[in-house]
Design a protein around this motif. Structure first.
Motif, PDB file in Angstrom:
ATOM      1  N   MET A 198       0.841  -1.182   0.000  1.00  0.00           N
ATOM      2  CA  MET A 198       0.000   0.000   0.000  1.00  0.00           C
ATOM      3  C   MET A 198       0.884   1.241   0.000  1.00  0.00           C
ATOM      4  O   MET A 198       1.924   1.274   0.637  1.00  0.00           O
ATOM      5  CB  MET A 198      -0.909  -0.022   1.229  1.00  0.00           C
ATOM      6  N   ALA A 199       0.446   2.238  -0.716  1.00  0.00           N
ATOM      7  CA  ALA A 199       1.203   3.488  -0.811  1.00  0.00           C
ATOM      8  C   ALA A 199       1.162   4.238   0.514  1.00  0.00           C
ATOM      9  O   ALA A 199       0.213   4.128   1.287  1.00  0.00           O
ATOM     10  CB  ALA A 199       0.616   4.351  -1.913  1.00  0.00           C
ATOM     11  N   LYS A 200       2.187   5.002   0.746  1.00  0.00           N
ATOM     12  CA  LYS A 200       2.291   5.792   1.962  1.00  0.00           C
ATOM     13  C   LYS A 200       1.755   7.193   1.694  1.00  0.00           C
ATOM     14  O   LYS A 200       1.975   7.756   0.625  1.00  0.00           O
ATOM     15  CB  LYS A 200       3.760   5.833   2.378  1.00  0.00           C
ATOM     16  N   LEU A 201       1.059   7.760   2.662  1.00  0.00           N
ATOM     17  CA  LEU A 201       0.527   9.112   2.534  1.00  0.00           C
ATOM     18  C   LEU A 201       1.666  10.107   2.725  1.00  0.00           C
ATOM     19  O   LEU A 201       2.269  10.188   3.793  1.00  0.00           O
ATOM     20  CB  LEU A 201      -0.581   9.355   3.566  1.00  0.00           C
ATOM     21  N   THR A 202       1.982  10.839   1.665  1.00  0.00           N
ATOM     22  CA  THR A 202       3.057  11.821   1.684  1.00  0.00           C
ATOM     23  C   THR A 202       2.607  13.081   0.967  1.00  0.00           C
ATOM     24  O   THR A 202       1.593  13.085   0.277  1.00  0.00           O
ATOM     25  CB  THR A 202       4.319  11.291   0.975  1.00  0.00           C
ATOM     26  N   ARG A 203       3.381  14.155   1.118  1.00  0.00           N
ATOM     27  CA  ARG A 203       3.139  15.363   0.346  1.00  0.00           C
ATOM     28  C   ARG A 203       3.691  15.157  -1.057  1.00  0.00           C
ATOM     29  O   ARG A 203       4.765  14.605  -1.234  1.00  0.00           O
ATOM     30  CB  ARG A 203       3.828  16.571   0.993  1.00  0.00           C
ATOM     31  N   SER A 204       2.950  15.604  -2.039  1.00  0.00           N
ATOM     32  CA  SER A 204       3.328  15.387  -3.433  1.00  0.00           C
ATOM     33  C   SER A 204       4.440  16.341  -3.858  1.00  0.00           C
ATOM     34  O   SER A 204       4.432  17.512  -3.517  1.00  0.00           O
ATOM     35  CB  SER A 204       2.116  15.595  -4.336  1.00  0.00           C
ATOM     36  N   GLN A 205       5.373  15.831  -4.643  1.00  0.00           N
ATOM     37  CA  GLN A 205       6.423  16.655  -5.238  1.00  0.00           C
ATOM     38  C   GLN A 205       5.943  17.243  -6.566  1.00  0.00           C
ATOM     39  O   GLN A 205       6.364  18.323  -6.943  1.00  0.00           O
ATOM     40  CB  GLN A 205       7.671  15.804  -5.514  1.00  0.00           C
ATOM     41  N   ASN A 206       5.086  16.515  -7.256  1.00  0.00           N
ATOM     42  CA  ASN A 206       4.680  16.899  -8.606  1.00  0.00           C
ATOM     43  C   ASN A 206       3.387  17.698  -8.648  1.00  0.00           C
ATOM     44  O   ASN A 206       3.242  18.593  -9.467  1.00  0.00           O
ATOM     45  CB  ASN A 206       4.506  15.649  -9.478  1.00  0.00           C
ATOM     46  N   ASP A 207       2.424  17.349  -7.820  1.00  0.00           N
ATOM     47  CA  ASP A 207       1.095  17.959  -7.857  1.00  0.00           C
ATOM     48  C   ASP A 207       0.926  18.860  -6.641  1.00  0.00           C
ATOM     49  O   ASP A 207       0.311  18.493  -5.658  1.00  0.00           O
ATOM     50  CB  ASP A 207       0.024  16.854  -7.877  1.00  0.00           C
ATOM     51  N   ARG A 208       1.508  20.047  -6.718  1.00  0.00           N
ATOM     52  CA  ARG A 208       1.447  20.950  -5.575  1.00  0.00           C
ATOM     53  C   ARG A 208       1.096  22.353  -6.005  1.00  0.00           C
ATOM     54  O   ARG A 208       1.497  22.807  -7.064  1.00  0.00           O
ATOM     55  CB  ARG A 208       2.748  20.925  -4.789  1.00  0.00           C
ATOM     56  N   MET A 209       0.336  23.008  -5.145  1.00  0.00           N
ATOM     57  CA  MET A 209       0.040  24.430  -5.315  1.00  0.00           C
ATOM     58  C   MET A 209       0.817  25.213  -4.254  1.00  0.00           C
ATOM     59  O   MET A 209       1.426  26.222  -4.548  1.00  0.00           O
ATOM     60  CB  MET A 209      -1.460  24.711  -5.156  1.00  0.00           C
ATOM     61  N   VAL A 210       0.752  24.733  -3.017  1.00  0.00           N
ATOM     62  CA  VAL A 210       1.479  25.379  -1.919  1.00  0.00           C
ATOM     63  C   VAL A 210       2.532  24.420  -1.383  1.00  0.00           C
ATOM     64  O   VAL A 210       3.715  24.612  -1.597  1.00  0.00           O
ATOM     65  CB  VAL A 210       0.512  25.832  -0.795  1.00  0.00           C
ATOM     66  N   ALA A 211       2.078  23.385  -0.690  1.00  0.00           N
ATOM     67  CA  ALA A 211       3.032  22.471  -0.052  1.00  0.00           C
ATOM     68  C   ALA A 211       2.893  21.030  -0.520  1.00  0.00           C
ATOM     69  O   ALA A 211       3.642  20.174  -0.084  1.00  0.00           O
ATOM     70  CB  ALA A 211       2.863  22.534   1.458  1.00  0.00           C
ATOM     71  N   GLY A 212       1.909  20.739  -1.350  1.00  0.00           N
ATOM     72  CA  GLY A 212       1.723  19.386  -1.847  1.00  0.00           C
ATOM     73  C   GLY A 212       0.843  18.517  -0.976  1.00  0.00           C
ATOM     74  O   GLY A 212       0.736  17.316  -1.211  1.00  0.00           O
ATOM     75  N   VAL A 213       0.202  19.125   0.030  1.00  0.00           N
ATOM     76  CA  VAL A 213      -0.644  18.347   0.947  1.00  0.00           C
ATOM     77  C   VAL A 213      -1.839  17.758   0.205  1.00  0.00           C
ATOM     78  O   VAL A 213      -2.071  16.546   0.255  1.00  0.00           O
ATOM     79  CB  VAL A 213      -1.109  19.219   2.136  1.00  0.00           C
ATOM     80  N   ILE A 214      -2.598  18.595  -0.472  1.00  0.00           N
ATOM     81  CA  ILE A 214      -3.798  18.123  -1.164  1.00  0.00           C
ATOM     82  C   ILE A 214      -3.417  17.199  -2.326  1.00  0.00           C
ATOM     83  O   ILE A 214      -4.085  16.202  -2.574  1.00  0.00           O
ATOM     84  CB  ILE A 214      -4.639  19.309  -1.676  1.00  0.00           C
ATOM     85  N   GLY A 215      -2.338  17.516  -3.019  1.00  0.00           N
ATOM     86  CA  GLY A 215      -1.867  16.644  -4.091  1.00  0.00           C
ATOM     87  C   GLY A 215      -1.506  15.272  -3.568  1.00  0.00           C
ATOM     88  O   GLY A 215      -1.797  14.249  -4.193  1.00  0.00           O
ATOM     89  N   GLY A 216      -0.877  15.206  -2.410  1.00  0.00           N
ATOM     90  CA  GLY A 216      -0.517  13.929  -1.797  1.00  0.00           C
ATOM     91  C   GLY A 216      -1.735  13.133  -1.365  1.00  0.00           C
ATOM     92  O   GLY A 216      -1.790  11.913  -1.543  1.00  0.00           O
ATOM     93  N   ILE A 217      -2.715  13.832  -0.810  1.00  0.00           N
ATOM     94  CA  ILE A 217      -3.956  13.156  -0.416  1.00  0.00           C
ATOM     95  C   ILE A 217      -4.668  12.618  -1.646  1.00  0.00           C
ATOM     96  O   ILE A 217      -5.185  11.493  -1.645  1.00  0.00           O
ATOM     97  CB  ILE A 217      -4.865  14.111   0.393  1.00  0.00           C
ATOM     98  N   GLY A 218      -4.687  13.404  -2.720  1.00  0.00           N
ATOM     99  CA  GLY A 218      -5.302  12.964  -3.973  1.00  0.00           C
ATOM    100  C   GLY A 218      -4.618  11.742  -4.553  1.00  0.00           C
ATOM    101  O   GLY A 218      -5.283  10.815  -5.018  1.00  0.00           O
ATOM    102  N   GLU A 219      -3.299  11.719  -4.520  1.00  0.00           N
ATOM    103  CA  GLU A 219      -2.557  10.559  -5.016  1.00  0.00           C
ATOM    104  C   GLU A 219      -2.817   9.328  -4.159  1.00  0.00           C
ATOM    105  O   GLU A 219      -2.961   8.222  -4.667  1.00  0.00           O
ATOM    106  CB  GLU A 219      -1.060  10.860  -5.038  1.00  0.00           C
ATOM    107  N   TYR A 220      -2.883   9.511  -2.846  1.00  0.00           N
ATOM    108  CA  TYR A 220      -3.096   8.394  -1.924  1.00  0.00           C
ATOM    109  C   TYR A 220      -4.453   7.738  -2.148  1.00  0.00           C
ATOM    110  O   TYR A 220      -4.568   6.521  -2.175  1.00  0.00           O
ATOM    111  CB  TYR A 220      -2.964   8.883  -0.481  1.00  0.00           C
ATOM    112  N   PHE A 221      -5.498   8.563  -2.293  1.00  0.00           N
ATOM    113  CA  PHE A 221      -6.853   8.039  -2.461  1.00  0.00           C
ATOM    114  C   PHE A 221      -7.256   7.901  -3.932  1.00  0.00           C
ATOM    115  O   PHE A 221      -8.396   7.547  -4.225  1.00  0.00           O
ATOM    116  CB  PHE A 221      -7.865   8.922  -1.732  1.00  0.00           C
TER     117      PHE A 221
END
Length: 61
Positions: free
Chosen positions: A1-24
């Motif tokens: 299973m993938a780990k919930l992390t901040r995204s490096q590629n899909d970020r507007m500010v810090a990558g929090v929402i991008g990371g959540i989107g990738e995880y789910f």
């Protein structure tokens, strides 16, 4: 299973929402819209604090 992390590629500010989107496997832009709506309707402060906490807690990808 993938780990919930901040995204490096899909970020507007810090990558929090991008990371959540990738995880789910959900479009991050849809999550951003939902996040903004929830933040506005809760009086801004809870949404901003939650984002900052996630920024500090989630490790970078």
């Amino acid at each position: 299973m993938a780990k919930l992390t901040r995204s490096q590629n899909d970020r507007m500010v810090a990558g929090v929402i991008g990371g959540i989107g990738e995880y789910f496997n959900i479009d991050a832009n849809l999550l951003r819209i939902i996040w903004v709506i929830v933040t506005v309707f809760t009086g801004f402060l809870p949404g901003i604090i939650a984002y900052i906490l996630l920024w500090l807690i989630l490790p970078e990808e």
